[in-house]
Motif scaffolding. Sequence first.
Motif, PDB file in Angstrom:
ATOM      1  N   HIS A   6       0.817  -1.197   0.000  1.00  0.00           N
ATOM      2  CA  HIS A   6       0.000   0.000   0.000  1.00  0.00           C
ATOM      3  C   HIS A   6       0.858   1.256   0.000  1.00  0.00           C
ATOM      4  CE1 HIS A   6      -3.931  -1.992   1.678  1.00  0.00           C
ATOM      5  NE2 HIS A   6      -3.670  -2.281   0.418  1.00  0.00           N
ATOM      6  N   ILE A   7       0.717   2.044  -1.052  1.00  0.00           N
ATOM      7  CA  ILE A   7       1.415   3.333  -1.121  1.00  0.00           C
ATOM      8  C   ILE A   7       0.401   4.422  -0.835  1.00  0.00           C
ATOM      9  CG2 ILE A   7       2.649   4.942  -2.629  1.00  0.00           C
ATOM     10  CD1 ILE A   7       3.709   2.517  -4.179  1.00  0.00           C
ATOM     11  N   THR A   8       0.638   5.201   0.190  1.00  0.00           N
ATOM     12  CA  THR A   8      -0.308   6.275   0.519  1.00  0.00           C
ATOM     13  C   THR A   8      -0.095   7.454  -0.418  1.00  0.00           C
ATOM     14  OG1 THR A   8       1.203   7.396   2.023  1.00  0.00           O
ATOM     15  CG2 THR A   8      -0.179   5.618   2.961  1.00  0.00           C
ATOM     16  N   PHE A   9      -1.113   8.343  -0.466  1.00  0.00           N
ATOM     17  CA  PHE A   9      -1.035   9.528  -1.324  1.00  0.00           C
ATOM     18  C   PHE A   9       0.165  10.386  -0.934  1.00  0.00           C
ATOM     19  CE2 PHE A   9      -2.374  12.565  -4.284  1.00  0.00           C
ATOM     20  CZ  PHE A   9      -2.578  13.812  -3.713  1.00  0.00           C
ATOM     21  N   THR A  10       0.351  10.536   0.372  1.00  0.00           N
ATOM     22  CA  THR A  10       1.468  11.361   0.852  1.00  0.00           C
ATOM     23  C   THR A  10       2.796  10.805   0.360  1.00  0.00           C
ATOM     24  OG1 THR A  10       0.175  11.892   2.820  1.00  0.00           O
ATOM     25  CG2 THR A  10       2.550  12.304   2.928  1.00  0.00           C
ATOM     26  N   ASP A  11       3.000   9.497   0.522  1.00  0.00           N
ATOM     27  CA  ASP A  11       4.268   8.908   0.079  1.00  0.00           C
ATOM     28  C   ASP A  11       4.402   8.955  -1.441  1.00  0.00           C
ATOM     29  OD1 ASP A  11       5.130   8.502   2.616  1.00  0.00           O
ATOM     30  OD2 ASP A  11       4.393   6.441   2.747  1.00  0.00           O
ATOM     31  N   TRP A  12       3.270   8.811  -2.138  1.00  0.00           N
ATOM     32  CA  TRP A  12       3.322   8.886  -3.603  1.00  0.00           C
ATOM     33  C   TRP A  12       3.772  10.273  -4.037  1.00  0.00           C
ATOM     34  CZ3 TRP A  12       0.565  11.904  -7.150  1.00  0.00           C
ATOM     35  CH2 TRP A  12       0.701  11.536  -8.488  1.00  0.00           C
ATOM     36  N   LEU A  13       3.294  11.305  -3.364  1.00  0.00           N
ATOM     37  CA  LEU A  13       3.711  12.672  -3.703  1.00  0.00           C
ATOM     38  C   LEU A  13       5.219  12.831  -3.505  1.00  0.00           C
ATOM     39  CD1 LEU A  13       0.822  14.812  -2.137  1.00  0.00           C
ATOM     40  CD2 LEU A  13       1.319  14.521  -4.574  1.00  0.00           C
ATOM     41  N   HIS A  14       5.714  12.312  -2.390  1.00  0.00           N
ATOM     42  CA  HIS A  14       7.155  12.429  -2.144  1.00  0.00           C
ATOM     43  C   HIS A  14       7.957  11.575  -3.125  1.00  0.00           C
ATOM     44  CE1 HIS A  14       6.661  15.081   1.228  1.00  0.00           C
ATOM     45  NE2 HIS A  14       5.828  14.247   1.827  1.00  0.00           N
ATOM     46  N   ASP A  15       7.410  10.414  -3.498  1.00  0.00           N
ATOM     47  CA  ASP A  15       8.076   9.586  -4.523  1.00  0.00           C
ATOM     48  C   ASP A  15       8.105  10.339  -5.856  1.00  0.00           C
ATOM     49  OD1 ASP A  15       8.314   7.637  -2.635  1.00  0.00           O
ATOM     50  OD2 ASP A  15       6.688   6.362  -3.406  1.00  0.00           O
ATOM     51  N   SER A  16       6.990  11.027  -6.166  1.00  0.00           N
ATOM     52  CA  SER A  16       6.931  11.796  -7.432  1.00  0.00           C
ATOM     53  C   SER A  16       7.961  12.919  -7.409  1.00  0.00           C
ATOM     54  CB  SER A  16       5.526  12.396  -7.635  1.00  0.00           C
ATOM     55  OG  SER A  16       4.568  11.365  -7.709  1.00  0.00           O
ATOM     56  N   GLN A  17       8.123  13.500  -6.236  1.00  0.00           N
ATOM     57  CA  GLN A  17       9.126  14.569  -6.075  1.00  0.00           C
ATOM     58  C   GLN A  17      10.512  14.022  -6.382  1.00  0.00           C
ATOM     59  OE1 GLN A  17       9.920  17.387  -5.911  1.00  0.00           O
ATOM     60  NE2 GLN A  17      11.275  18.021  -4.292  1.00  0.00           N
ATOM     61  N   ARG A  18      10.772  12.846  -5.851  1.00  0.00           N
ATOM     62  CA  ARG A  18      12.104  12.248  -6.087  1.00  0.00           C
ATOM     63  C   ARG A  18      12.253  11.841  -7.548  1.00  0.00           C
ATOM     64  NH1 ARG A  18      11.251  10.481  -0.736  1.00  0.00           N
ATOM     65  NH2 ARG A  18      10.058   8.622  -1.336  1.00  0.00           N
ATOM     66  N   ALA A  19      11.186  11.366  -8.148  1.00  0.00           N
ATOM     67  CA  ALA A  19      11.275  10.852  -9.533  1.00  0.00           C
ATOM     68  C   ALA A  19      11.352  11.982 -10.547  1.00  0.00           C
ATOM     69  CB  ALA A  19      10.055   9.980  -9.832  1.00  0.00           C
ATOM     70  N   HIS A  20      10.565  13.034 -10.312  1.00  0.00           N
ATOM     71  CA  HIS A  20      10.485  14.075 -11.363  1.00  0.00           C
ATOM     72  C   HIS A  20      11.046  15.417 -10.906  1.00  0.00           C
ATOM     73  CE1 HIS A  20       8.031  11.169 -13.479  1.00  0.00           C
ATOM     74  NE2 HIS A  20       7.177  11.106 -12.468  1.00  0.00           N
ATOM     75  N   GLY A  21      11.278  15.527  -9.591  1.00  0.00           N
ATOM     76  CA  GLY A  21      11.896  16.753  -9.089  1.00  0.00           C
ATOM     77  C   GLY A  21      11.104  17.999  -9.415  1.00  0.00           C
ATOM     78  N   THR A  22       9.800  17.852  -9.620  1.00  0.00           N
ATOM     79  CA  THR A  22       9.024  19.051 -10.020  1.00  0.00           C
ATOM     80  C   THR A  22       7.968  19.392  -8.983  1.00  0.00           C
ATOM     81  OG1 THR A  22       7.454  17.583 -11.130  1.00  0.00           O
ATOM     82  CG2 THR A  22       9.242  18.518 -12.475  1.00  0.00           C
ATOM     83  N   LEU A  23       8.133  18.875  -7.768  1.00  0.00           N
ATOM     84  CA  LEU A  23       7.073  19.094  -6.795  1.00  0.00           C
ATOM     85  C   LEU A  23       7.579  19.964  -5.649  1.00  0.00           C
ATOM     86  CD1 LEU A  23       5.067  15.761  -6.381  1.00  0.00           C
ATOM     87  CD2 LEU A  23       4.441  17.839  -7.606  1.00  0.00           C
ATOM     88  N   PRO A  24       7.472  21.274  -5.785  1.00  0.00           N
ATOM     89  CA  PRO A  24       7.873  22.131  -4.668  1.00  0.00           C
ATOM     90  C   PRO A  24       7.028  21.844  -3.425  1.00  0.00           C
ATOM     91  CG  PRO A  24       7.553  23.412  -6.680  1.00  0.00           C
ATOM     92  CD  PRO A  24       7.035  22.043  -6.949  1.00  0.00           C
ATOM     93  N   ALA A  25       7.562  22.181  -2.290  1.00  0.00           N
ATOM     94  CA  ALA A  25       6.887  21.870  -1.020  1.00  0.00           C
ATOM     95  C   ALA A  25       5.480  22.452  -0.972  1.00  0.00           C
ATOM     96  CB  ALA A  25       7.719  22.413   0.132  1.00  0.00           C
ATOM     97  N   ASN A  26       5.308  23.664  -1.542  1.00  0.00           N
ATOM     98  CA  ASN A  26       3.971  24.287  -1.479  1.00  0.00           C
ATOM     99  C   ASN A  26       2.963  23.575  -2.368  1.00  0.00           C
ATOM    100  OD1 ASN A  26       4.419  26.180   0.461  1.00  0.00           O
ATOM    101  ND2 ASN A  26       4.905  27.834  -0.970  1.00  0.00           N
ATOM    102  N   LEU A  27       3.471  22.924  -3.439  1.00  0.00           N
ATOM    103  CA  LEU A  27       2.539  22.177  -4.275  1.00  0.00           C
ATOM    104  C   LEU A  27       2.138  20.882  -3.577  1.00  0.00           C
ATOM    105  CD1 LEU A  27       0.954  21.776  -6.847  1.00  0.00           C
ATOM    106  CD2 LEU A  27       3.047  20.950  -7.975  1.00  0.00           C
ATOM    107  N   ILE A  28       3.106  20.228  -2.938  1.00  0.00           N
ATOM    108  CA  ILE A  28       2.789  19.031  -2.152  1.00  0.00           C
ATOM    109  C   ILE A  28       1.772  19.385  -1.076  1.00  0.00           C
ATOM    110  CG2 ILE A  28       3.725  17.390  -0.478  1.00  0.00           C
ATOM    111  CD1 ILE A  28       6.253  17.223  -2.176  1.00  0.00           C
ATOM    112  N   GLN A  29       1.989  20.496  -0.394  1.00  0.00           N
ATOM    113  CA  GLN A  29       1.072  20.925   0.673  1.00  0.00           C
ATOM    114  C   GLN A  29      -0.315  21.217   0.103  1.00  0.00           C
ATOM    115  OE1 GLN A  29       1.456  20.715   3.752  1.00  0.00           O
ATOM    116  NE2 GLN A  29      -0.042  22.035   4.722  1.00  0.00           N
ATOM    117  N   THR A  30      -0.364  21.887  -1.036  1.00  0.00           N
ATOM    118  CA  THR A  30      -1.659  22.180  -1.686  1.00  0.00           C
ATOM    119  C   THR A  30      -2.431  20.901  -1.956  1.00  0.00           C
ATOM    120  OG1 THR A  30      -0.801  24.195  -2.709  1.00  0.00           O
ATOM    121  CG2 THR A  30      -2.721  23.171  -3.754  1.00  0.00           C
ATOM    122  N   LEU A  31      -1.743  19.889  -2.462  1.00  0.00           N
ATOM    123  CA  LEU A  31      -2.404  18.633  -2.830  1.00  0.00           C
ATOM    124  C   LEU A  31      -2.790  17.819  -1.598  1.00  0.00           C
ATOM    125  CD1 LEU A  31      -0.215  17.769  -5.925  1.00  0.00           C
ATOM    126  CD2 LEU A  31      -2.540  18.733  -5.902  1.00  0.00           C
TER     127      LEU A  31
END
Length: 336
Positions: A6-31
């Motif tokens: 089970h991958i949670t949404f929160t961990d998926w967002l952080h994984d996406s950040q690591r994979a694509h490097g396009t997720l600033p902290a404020n965008l993660i927080q927004t989502l």
Amino acid sequence: MSTAHHITFTDWLHDSQRAHGTLPANLIQTLMVTAEACRRIGAAIGQGALAGVLGAAGSENVQGEDQKKLDVIANDILLQLHSDGSHLAGMASEEMDDPFPVPHPGSSDAYLLLFDPLDGSSNIDINAPVGTIFSVLPAPAGCDARDASVFLQPGSAQVAAGYAIYGPSTQLIITLGHGVHAFTLDRYSGELILTQEHLALPAQTQEFAINMSNQRFWEAPVQTYVTDLLAGKTGPRAKDFNMRWVAAMVADVHRLLSRGGVFLYPLDSKMASKGGKLRLMYEANPMAWLVEQAGGQASTGHQRILDIMPTGLHQRVPVMLGARDEITELTRLHSA
Ligand code: AFP
């Protein structure tokens, strides 16, 4: 916390950040805050009559539509949860005439959040599926979100888009520009769990969604298109089609992202003066991006929806989206 399966949404967002490097902290927080708001909206809906949240609110929105109590509740949940933080410069909603500036926008990479807090609200009192649609745009540095013009960016500028659908299960469907992915709410843990990656829309379909009661008001290209579908095997399409209409865009779009299809809310002479039924900024644009990210197309019949330069926060447009080959046929008919 994610387990092996089970991958949670929160961990998926952080994984996406690591994979694509396009997720600033404020965008993660927004989502993350938007996901929490959707969880709470779903909980309110799920209580139904027991929570006294059904029925009319006794007020009208900017569209001149009677608001349901849950329209107002859902809108308030999104405003309240997002007001505490520096991740947004402002919000815009189907339910509010003007933009809602965040009292203390913080760092430079803040965002603009647009939403239809409760899409399909006419379904609420019959216990049919409804949803929340959201779109995230970059906030120009130092912008004043009281000025609606800062929101008037084309759909191609979106950095995230998605919806929650409150049905037999609550799901969050999202794109960050790297495919469309689905999360299902575990009602026991409260976590959103990744349940499907890279939803794909087949290029062809035998299922269409349109409100047939408007047929006599449609323009000729849509009349021709739908007549051809209804002719089935004996007509020019040489195959039979099925029809579905849930009257909640979230549910109709979720169906075509799940098993294919084409969705139309075309211009009709009843709505022509308003430009259409569906709103560009917080219905058509997010859904168009999701559909394109899943391999489909989204058009007004004359142009790609994501290319439209908006002229108003609550601007309406004709919407045709879904299976690539069907939208190609529709645009051919509109240019004939
Ligand atoms: P409501 O939110 O007022 O129910 O409208 C829903 C919607 O904007 C969209 O979600 C549906 O696809 C469309 O309207 C349904 O319109 P009709 O009621 O004309 O079929």
